[in-house]
Design an enzyme around this catalytic site. Sequence first.
Site, PDB file in Angstrom:
ATOM      1  N   TRP A  43     -10.221  -0.428  -7.685  1.00  0.00           N
ATOM      2  CA  TRP A  43     -11.212  -1.101  -8.561  1.00  0.00           C
ATOM      3  C   TRP A  43     -11.193  -2.551  -8.024  1.00  0.00           C
ATOM      4  CZ3 TRP A  43      -8.228  -5.183  -9.915  1.00  0.00           C
ATOM      5  CH2 TRP A  43      -6.633  -4.766 -10.041  1.00  0.00           C
ATOM      6  N   ASN A  44     -10.251  -3.018  -7.294  1.00  0.00           N
ATOM      7  CA  ASN A  44     -10.208  -4.379  -6.786  1.00  0.00           C
ATOM      8  C   ASN A  44     -11.590  -4.969  -6.159  1.00  0.00           C
ATOM      9  OD1 ASN A  44      -9.090  -3.206  -4.668  1.00  0.00           O
ATOM     10  ND2 ASN A  44      -7.682  -4.908  -4.177  1.00  0.00           N
ATOM     11  N   LYS A 104     -14.111   9.552  -4.540  1.00  0.00           N
ATOM     12  CA  LYS A 104     -13.659   9.421  -5.858  1.00  0.00           C
ATOM     13  C   LYS A 104     -13.399   7.700  -6.175  1.00  0.00           C
ATOM     14  CE  LYS A 104     -10.867   9.666  -9.293  1.00  0.00           C
ATOM     15  NZ  LYS A 104     -11.292   8.007  -9.674  1.00  0.00           N
ATOM     16  N   PRO A 105     -14.323   7.197  -6.887  1.00  0.00           N
ATOM     17  CA  PRO A 105     -13.962   5.528  -7.079  1.00  0.00           C
ATOM     18  C   PRO A 105     -13.067   5.461  -8.251  1.00  0.00           C
ATOM     19  CG  PRO A 105     -16.275   6.209  -7.971  1.00  0.00           C
ATOM     20  CD  PRO A 105     -15.575   7.721  -7.290  1.00  0.00           C
ATOM     21  N   GLY A 123      -5.012   1.858  -2.155  1.00  0.00           N
ATOM     22  CA  GLY A 123      -4.562   1.725  -3.321  1.00  0.00           C
ATOM     23  C   GLY A 123      -2.995   1.351  -3.118  1.00  0.00           C
ATOM     24  N   SER A 124      -2.383   1.819  -4.111  1.00  0.00           N
ATOM     25  CA  SER A 124      -0.692   1.556  -4.016  1.00  0.00           C
ATOM     26  C   SER A 124      -0.201   2.405  -3.206  1.00  0.00           C
ATOM     27  CB  SER A 124      -0.146   1.751  -5.648  1.00  0.00           C
ATOM     28  OG  SER A 124      -0.088   2.960  -5.820  1.00  0.00           O
ATOM     29  N   GLU A 144      -4.518   2.405   3.186  1.00  0.00           N
ATOM     30  CA  GLU A 144      -4.427   1.275   3.356  1.00  0.00           C
ATOM     31  C   GLU A 144      -3.731   0.828   1.935  1.00  0.00           C
ATOM     32  OE1 GLU A 144      -5.096  -2.349   1.711  1.00  0.00           O
ATOM     33  OE2 GLU A 144      -7.021  -1.991   1.974  1.00  0.00           O
ATOM     34  N   LEU A 145      -2.432   0.433   1.701  1.00  0.00           N
ATOM     35  CA  LEU A 145      -1.595   0.421   0.598  1.00  0.00           C
ATOM     36  C   LEU A 145      -1.211  -0.671   0.314  1.00  0.00           C
ATOM     37  CD1 LEU A 145       0.535   3.566   1.852  1.00  0.00           C
ATOM     38  CD2 LEU A 145      -1.621   3.361   0.398  1.00  0.00           C
ATOM     39  N   CYS A 177      -4.657  -6.878  -1.795  1.00  0.00           N
ATOM     40  CA  CYS A 177      -3.709  -6.262  -1.104  1.00  0.00           C
ATOM     41  C   CYS A 177      -3.029  -7.412  -0.252  1.00  0.00           C
ATOM     42  CB  CYS A 177      -3.854  -5.093  -0.510  1.00  0.00           C
ATOM     43  SG  CYS A 177      -4.329  -4.058  -1.435  1.00  0.00           S
ATOM     44  N   GLU A 204       4.193  -6.996  -5.504  1.00  0.00           N
ATOM     45  CA  GLU A 204       3.171  -7.280  -5.721  1.00  0.00           C
ATOM     46  C   GLU A 204       2.973  -7.930  -6.653  1.00  0.00           C
ATOM     47  OE1 GLU A 204       0.607  -4.339  -4.025  1.00  0.00           O
ATOM     48  OE2 GLU A 204      -0.694  -5.851  -2.815  1.00  0.00           O
ATOM     49  N   GLU A 215      -9.099   0.289   9.397  1.00  0.00           N
ATOM     50  CA  GLU A 215     -10.706   0.436   8.924  1.00  0.00           C
ATOM     51  C   GLU A 215     -11.248  -1.048   9.356  1.00  0.00           C
ATOM     52  OE1 GLU A 215      -9.950   0.465   4.672  1.00  0.00           O
ATOM     53  OE2 GLU A 215     -10.663   2.450   4.930  1.00  0.00           O
TER      54      GLU A 215
HETATM   55  C1  SIN Z   1      -7.801  -4.720  -0.550  1.00  0.00           C
HETATM   56  O1  SIN Z   1      -7.255  -5.869  -1.119  1.00  0.00           O
HETATM   57  O2  SIN Z   1      -7.437  -3.744  -0.732  1.00  0.00           O
HETATM   58  C2  SIN Z   1      -8.764  -5.109   0.650  1.00  0.00           C
HETATM   59  C3  SIN Z   1      -8.994  -6.452   0.578  1.00  0.00           C
HETATM   60  C4  SIN Z   1      -9.886  -7.034   1.815  1.00  0.00           C
HETATM   61  O3  SIN Z   1     -10.736  -6.060   2.514  1.00  0.00           O
HETATM   62  O4  SIN Z   1     -10.185  -8.081   2.102  1.00  0.00           O
END
Ligand code: SIN
Length: 485
Positions: free
Chosen positions: A157-158, A181-182, A234-235, A256-257, A290, A386, A463
């Site tokens: 969601w971020n 799946k958002p 996500g987490s 990407e955690l 993240c 975090e 990515e």
């Molecule tokens: C994230 O917080 O998952 C991605 C942040 C970003 O792409 O800068």
Amino acid sequence: MMLELSDPSLLKQAALVDGAWIAPGADAIDVLNPSDGGLVGKVPSCGSAETSAAIAASVAAWPEWRARTAHERCALVERWHALVMENLPDLARIMTAEQGKPLAEAEGEMRYAASFIKWFAEEGRRVGGRDVASPERDRRILVMVQPVGVSAAITPWNFPAAMITRKCAPALAAGCPVVIKPSEFTPFSALALAELALRAGIPAGLIHVLTGMPQEIGETITSSPDVRKLSFTGSTRVGSLLMRQCADTVKRLSLELGGNAPLIVFEDADLDNAVKSAMASKFRNAGQTCVCANRIFVHAAVEEEFLARLSAQVSALNAADGFVPGSTIGPLINQAAVDKVAAHVEDALDKGGRIVATGQGREDGQFVRPLIVAGANSDMRFASEETFGPVAPVFRFESEAEAIAMANDTPFGLASYFYTRDISRAFRVAEALEAGMVALNTGSISMEMAPFGGIKQSGLGREGGTQGIEEYLETKTFHIGGLEI
Ligand code: SIN
């Protein structure tokens, strides 16, 4: 509040499977505006049946899509980019309504999201293998690359748009269908992007959006032998669960955690630059990223001055509804996020921390005024978890070795930032920091051409960059023997 859009049909209160928009039923999910709790809209609660249908449609659509030339596929992906740019103001408004971030920041995220579409429309045209020197005169060995197959993207969601395009654009350009799946908190950005992908001419079976709660959709995706690739942001807790669930079907994974990014300010740093980038890194998206600086380490010799300059900036931040002009900090995503931030601050104050600056604006509902906690130490929760909120804990250090040890004292390894004017130190520290991304004298690392990802428990794969499309490609070795050469 009715969301005003130039094109109201971009707000899709539906899920998308094989080109058909599925309306919400009795068990619909309410999507709420985190600024005021108002209803943005409703989406269906998809489950196993819809997920299986999306996977089956992807399997059926894949052969025709992969048979197209890269140029044909990428022309459509590029058209998708153009439509996203044309509709940027509406897309930003949808994002602010469902996620809360200030409108200017939502526009920034939409540009960031669009940049991945354009980048991978270009990268897709450059995909290729190579030939390998053969040990035999009558043999040739070709290394071919081919699309991995049906891919799934589970997104947070971020960043409701950028995390979709960073996964879907390379998948589509490489020749893969994608099932998205958002987050259940922010489905409308994903649905609007999918609508624009269809308008761009991307075939219906290639892009699906499953709204709903994660468990059943996730289990159907991870257990399906037809899904060959899963990309998740996500987490770390959920990432490792998905990894276990994918083990039986041995899927390709990009994860990407979580992160716990250090930001180190050495005694020879340009302090204005360090403060500017600490602000950009720490308070982007109200601290809900993240890669946010979660722990700020400052050399004892410059701590007082750094705190004074940072305090001046933080005091000017304004927590307000993202649609209100002058808002710089939106609400947090839900009450659990607010409670976590409060618990971290309380824990820090109990353990000797002190609040040295607070921002302005709202502190009701899901709003948290940004603040700085000085006197942070390794016993505090900031050190190991975090915070995911607008709190800047400042730790003091005395030596380079101590700063590196403190920075690396975490199971995570996503982003790290440091500030120095000493070139030898720059290389020593960059090489010593345990992170997938290290930034010297800048707080911004998120851009389409730079590989993004972590080490340790921050994830697998990359990515963006040239690596981002490789995650959607398989290597096939083709031996040709018996040649009359
Ligand atoms: C994230 O917080 O998952 C991605 C942040 C970003 O792409 O800068």
